[in-house]
Write a protein that holds these residues in place. Structure first.
Motif, PDB file in Angstrom:
ATOM      1  N   ASP A 134       0.833  -1.203   0.000  1.00  0.00           N
ATOM      2  CA  ASP A 134       0.000   0.000   0.000  1.00  0.00           C
ATOM      3  C   ASP A 134       0.871   1.258   0.000  1.00  0.00           C
ATOM      4  OD1 ASP A 134      -2.263  -1.535  -0.046  1.00  0.00           O
ATOM      5  OD2 ASP A 134      -2.692  -1.353   2.099  1.00  0.00           O
ATOM      6  N   ASP A 135       1.988   1.207   0.735  1.00  0.00           N
ATOM      7  CA  ASP A 135       2.916   2.348   0.747  1.00  0.00           C
ATOM      8  C   ASP A 135       3.539   2.579  -0.621  1.00  0.00           C
ATOM      9  OD1 ASP A 135       2.459   2.863   3.397  1.00  0.00           O
ATOM     10  OD2 ASP A 135       4.260   1.871   4.137  1.00  0.00           O
ATOM     11  N   LEU A 136       3.723   1.502  -1.372  1.00  0.00           N
ATOM     12  CA  LEU A 136       4.357   1.585  -2.693  1.00  0.00           C
ATOM     13  C   LEU A 136       3.347   1.754  -3.829  1.00  0.00           C
ATOM     14  CD1 LEU A 136       6.986  -1.281  -2.264  1.00  0.00           C
ATOM     15  CD2 LEU A 136       7.508   1.164  -2.430  1.00  0.00           C
ATOM     16  N   GLY A 137       2.064   1.570  -3.512  1.00  0.00           N
ATOM     17  CA  GLY A 137       1.055   1.602  -4.566  1.00  0.00           C
ATOM     18  C   GLY A 137       1.148   0.381  -5.458  1.00  0.00           C
ATOM     19  N   GLN A 138       1.499  -0.765  -4.868  1.00  0.00           N
ATOM     20  CA  GLN A 138       1.684  -2.006  -5.629  1.00  0.00           C
ATOM     21  C   GLN A 138       0.785  -3.111  -5.064  1.00  0.00           C
ATOM     22  OE1 GLN A 138       5.917  -2.861  -5.736  1.00  0.00           O
ATOM     23  NE2 GLN A 138       6.422  -0.864  -6.613  1.00  0.00           N
ATOM     24  N   ASN A 139       0.938  -4.305  -5.592  1.00  0.00           N
ATOM     25  CA  ASN A 139       0.109  -5.443  -5.198  1.00  0.00           C
ATOM     26  C   ASN A 139       0.879  -6.438  -4.341  1.00  0.00           C
ATOM     27  OD1 ASN A 139      -2.243  -4.611  -6.610  1.00  0.00           O
ATOM     28  ND2 ASN A 139      -1.393  -5.408  -8.525  1.00  0.00           N
ATOM     29  N   VAL A 140       0.128  -7.277  -3.641  1.00  0.00           N
ATOM     30  CA  VAL A 140       0.695  -8.371  -2.854  1.00  0.00           C
ATOM     31  C   VAL A 140       0.462  -9.674  -3.603  1.00  0.00           C
ATOM     32  CG1 VAL A 140       0.564  -9.677  -0.699  1.00  0.00           C
ATOM     33  CG2 VAL A 140       0.311  -7.191  -0.668  1.00  0.00           C
ATOM     34  N   VAL A 141       1.543 -10.420  -3.790  1.00  0.00           N
ATOM     35  CA  VAL A 141       1.458 -11.702  -4.499  1.00  0.00           C
ATOM     36  C   VAL A 141       1.967 -12.811  -3.571  1.00  0.00           C
ATOM     37  CG1 VAL A 141       2.172 -13.027  -6.522  1.00  0.00           C
ATOM     38  CG2 VAL A 141       1.852 -10.538  -6.700  1.00  0.00           C
ATOM     39  N   ALA A 142       1.147 -13.820  -3.348  1.00  0.00           N
ATOM     40  CA  ALA A 142       1.529 -14.958  -2.518  1.00  0.00           C
ATOM     41  C   ALA A 142       2.010 -16.102  -3.395  1.00  0.00           C
ATOM     42  CB  ALA A 142       0.347 -15.416  -1.669  1.00  0.00           C
ATOM     43  N   MET A 143       3.093 -16.745  -2.971  1.00  0.00           N
ATOM     44  CA  MET A 143       3.622 -17.910  -3.693  1.00  0.00           C
ATOM     45  C   MET A 143       3.373 -19.147  -2.841  1.00  0.00           C
ATOM     46  SD  MET A 143       7.273 -16.362  -5.039  1.00  0.00           S
ATOM     47  CE  MET A 143       7.804 -15.881  -3.390  1.00  0.00           C
ATOM     48  N   LEU A 144       2.625 -20.099  -3.393  1.00  0.00           N
ATOM     49  CA  LEU A 144       2.187 -21.282  -2.656  1.00  0.00           C
ATOM     50  C   LEU A 144       2.581 -22.542  -3.406  1.00  0.00           C
ATOM     51  CD1 LEU A 144       0.534 -22.431  -0.255  1.00  0.00           C
ATOM     52  CD2 LEU A 144      -1.506 -22.179  -1.694  1.00  0.00           C
ATOM     53  N   LEU A 145       3.346 -23.410  -2.759  1.00  0.00           N
ATOM     54  CA  LEU A 145       3.839 -24.636  -3.388  1.00  0.00           C
ATOM     55  C   LEU A 145       3.373 -25.853  -2.596  1.00  0.00           C
ATOM     56  CD1 LEU A 145       5.751 -22.370  -4.477  1.00  0.00           C
ATOM     57  CD2 LEU A 145       7.585 -24.062  -4.478  1.00  0.00           C
ATOM     58  N   GLY A 146       3.065 -26.941  -3.313  1.00  0.00           N
ATOM     59  CA  GLY A 146       2.689 -28.170  -2.643  1.00  0.00           C
ATOM     60  C   GLY A 146       2.038 -29.148  -3.595  1.00  0.00           C
ATOM     61  N   GLU A 147       1.447 -30.174  -3.044  1.00  0.00           N
ATOM     62  CA  GLU A 147       0.686 -31.142  -3.839  1.00  0.00           C
ATOM     63  C   GLU A 147      -0.789 -30.976  -3.494  1.00  0.00           C
ATOM     64  OE1 GLU A 147       0.803 -35.926  -4.854  1.00  0.00           O
ATOM     65  OE2 GLU A 147       1.088 -35.283  -2.783  1.00  0.00           O
ATOM     66  N   ASN A 148      -1.618 -30.785  -4.524  1.00  0.00           N
ATOM     67  CA  ASN A 148      -3.056 -30.557  -4.307  1.00  0.00           C
ATOM     68  C   ASN A 148      -3.282 -29.388  -3.332  1.00  0.00           C
ATOM     69  OD1 ASN A 148      -3.681 -32.842  -5.952  1.00  0.00           O
ATOM     70  ND2 ASN A 148      -3.338 -34.182  -4.187  1.00  0.00           N
ATOM     71  N   ILE A 149      -2.626 -28.282  -3.601  1.00  0.00           N
ATOM     72  CA  ILE A 149      -2.620 -27.148  -2.675  1.00  0.00           C
ATOM     73  C   ILE A 149      -3.536 -26.002  -3.123  1.00  0.00           C
ATOM     74  CG2 ILE A 149      -0.717 -25.865  -3.751  1.00  0.00           C
ATOM     75  CD1 ILE A 149      -1.233 -26.506   0.032  1.00  0.00           C
ATOM     76  N   LYS A 150      -4.092 -26.079  -4.325  1.00  0.00           N
ATOM     77  CA  LYS A 150      -4.880 -24.974  -4.880  1.00  0.00           C
ATOM     78  C   LYS A 150      -6.015 -24.541  -3.953  1.00  0.00           C
ATOM     79  CE  LYS A 150      -7.687 -23.584  -8.860  1.00  0.00           C
ATOM     80  NZ  LYS A 150      -8.288 -24.018 -10.137  1.00  0.00           N
ATOM     81  N   GLY A 151      -6.591 -25.492  -3.233  1.00  0.00           N
ATOM     82  CA  GLY A 151      -7.731 -25.188  -2.370  1.00  0.00           C
ATOM     83  C   GLY A 151      -7.437 -24.183  -1.279  1.00  0.00           C
ATOM     84  N   GLN A 152      -6.164 -23.977  -0.979  1.00  0.00           N
ATOM     85  CA  GLN A 152      -5.792 -23.024   0.076  1.00  0.00           C
ATOM     86  C   GLN A 152      -5.583 -21.612  -0.455  1.00  0.00           C
ATOM     87  OE1 GLN A 152      -5.974 -23.703   3.096  1.00  0.00           O
ATOM     88  NE2 GLN A 152      -5.595 -25.865   3.422  1.00  0.00           N
ATOM     89  N   ALA A 153      -5.587 -21.457  -1.766  1.00  0.00           N
ATOM     90  CA  ALA A 153      -5.268 -20.153  -2.362  1.00  0.00           C
ATOM     91  C   ALA A 153      -6.269 -19.073  -1.968  1.00  0.00           C
ATOM     92  CB  ALA A 153      -5.192 -20.271  -3.880  1.00  0.00           C
ATOM     93  N   GLU A 154      -7.534 -19.417  -1.900  1.00  0.00           N
ATOM     94  CA  GLU A 154      -8.571 -18.433  -1.577  1.00  0.00           C
ATOM     95  C   GLU A 154      -8.370 -17.854  -0.179  1.00  0.00           C
ATOM     96  OE1 GLU A 154     -11.323 -16.005  -2.860  1.00  0.00           O
ATOM     97  OE2 GLU A 154     -10.769 -17.742  -4.091  1.00  0.00           O
ATOM     98  N   VAL A 155      -7.850 -18.676   0.740  1.00  0.00           N
ATOM     99  CA  VAL A 155      -7.583 -18.200   2.107  1.00  0.00           C
ATOM    100  C   VAL A 155      -6.590 -17.037   2.078  1.00  0.00           C
ATOM    101  CG1 VAL A 155      -6.652 -18.837   4.371  1.00  0.00           C
ATOM    102  CG2 VAL A 155      -8.041 -20.479   3.087  1.00  0.00           C
ATOM    103  N   LEU A 156      -5.602 -17.143   1.202  1.00  0.00           N
ATOM    104  CA  LEU A 156      -4.563 -16.110   1.107  1.00  0.00           C
ATOM    105  C   LEU A 156      -5.126 -14.800   0.550  1.00  0.00           C
ATOM    106  CD1 LEU A 156      -1.673 -18.363  -0.243  1.00  0.00           C
ATOM    107  CD2 LEU A 156      -2.219 -17.788   2.130  1.00  0.00           C
ATOM    108  N   ILE A 157      -6.069 -14.909  -0.366  1.00  0.00           N
ATOM    109  CA  ILE A 157      -6.727 -13.712  -0.897  1.00  0.00           C
ATOM    110  C   ILE A 157      -7.463 -12.996   0.228  1.00  0.00           C
ATOM    111  CG2 ILE A 157      -8.513 -12.843  -2.451  1.00  0.00           C
ATOM    112  CD1 ILE A 157      -6.094 -13.820  -3.985  1.00  0.00           C
TER     113      ILE A 157
END
Length: 335
Positions: free
Chosen positions: A32-55
């Protein structure tokens, strides 16, 4: 041109680790101080289901990599995947947890990307003039706080201790982008063989997770001084922690240490028993909701941050406090 704040999110057995959620909160502030975005990097097996939590915890975008080779953390495949993500996206900042995984992964990536890395940070801020990341960490055994800049290379990278940053509350209204990154792993990427995984179930809660901590310092007199603290903790449903002095003296193990060279905690109640309150210790617990201190020295620094202070002999006061609380609980149960 480099942009956005990237966060490496740890998971174990497909369970997101708390440190990653904490780092998203700080990344949101920096972005927010930079006027930019936050990007999370998530690695694993069958891990996509956790992505929404990070949003919902502050990420604008989640880049996830799914592959059986990533089920358990192994240095080479994880380093390969994160390296490709960073080179493709050219982030401004990348932060990792200063955990066993983060401390293994981050320096390898710094070497591959040819950038700097500040380890074990306790504070991250954006310089309002240069817009560089100011990374602050303890130096010289915690006796000095050093603020480090990485002016000439990108991304700026840091590892941050668990418990230092504050996670933001879940916002179910937040939306973001979830993108899968494909990595061409080859058998040679798995350069170690995992023979077995042994999981030790600890009866003790990690002190960074405790709601109430009873902490002992040099003033308790010796290792036997922790027994009254244990009795008090049992009545309160609390965990035991300590100052560095008690750890250095061999009275208790380092995993109980609070402070710049230990762990940063934010319990609802922190009992500082026989702790003088050196600045190194205060940095690890001053964000506690309620601080109760007992020390025989009336001008001890701990009283400057304490909400309630008692001047007296901790070894005389603690048993009486434990007994009084135990009696009060018993009377309440009878009503």
């Amino acid at each position: 041109m480099s942009k956005d704040v990237f966060v490496f999110i740890e998971q174990r057995d497909n369970v997101l680790q708390k440190v990653g959620i904490e780092l998203l909160g700080k990344a949101r502030e920096l972005a927010d101080d930079l006027g930019q975005n936050v990007v999370a990097m998530l690695l694993g097996e069958n891990i996509k289901g956790q992505a929404e939590v990070l949003i919902k915890h502050g990420a604008d975008k989640v880049i996830y990599v799914e592959d059986p080779i990533l089920k358990e953390y192994v240095t080479e495949p994880y380093a390969k995947a994160i390296n490709e993500i960073i080179k493709e996206n050219d982030p401004e900042i990348v932060i990792y947890g200063a955990t066993s995984i983060g401390r293994d992964l981050a320096p390898r990536l710094a070497a591959r990307i040819h950038t700097g890395l500040t380890a074990d940070c306790t504070k991250l801020e954006i310089d309002p003039e240069s817009k560089n990341l100011m990374m602050t960490r303890p130096a010289f055994g915690g006796n000095l706080m050093a603020t480090i800049l990485c002016e000439d290379h990108r991304p700026q990278m840091a590892t941050v201790r668990p418990g230092v940053m504050q996670a933001i509350d879940t916002d179910n209204s937040r939306t973001g982008e979830i993108v899968e990154k494909k990595i061409d792993f080859v058998p040679e990427d798995m350069n170690v063989t995992i023979k077995d995984i042994l999981k030790i179930e600890s009866k003790k809660k990690d002190i960074t997770e405790a709601k109430i901590l009873v902490s002992g310092g040099r003033g308790i007199g010796g290792p036997e001084g922790f027994q009254p603290l244990e009795d008090l903790a049992k009545v309160l449903g609390a965990e035991i922690s300590s100052s560095r002095a008690a750890v250095d003296a061999g009275w208790i193990t380092k995993d109980h240490q609070v402070g710049q060279t230990g762990k940063t905690v934010r319990p609802e109640v922190y009992f500082a028993m026989g702790i003088s309150g050196a600045i190194q210790h205060l940095a690890g617990m001053e964000e506690s909701d309620l601080i109760i201190a007992v020390n025989k020295t009336e001008d001890a620094p701990i009283f400057e941050v304490a909400d309630l202070g008692v001047v007296g002999d901790v070894n005389a006061i603690v048993p009486k406090l434990a007994e009084a609380l135990k009696k009060a609980k018993e009377e309440k149960a009878e009503i």
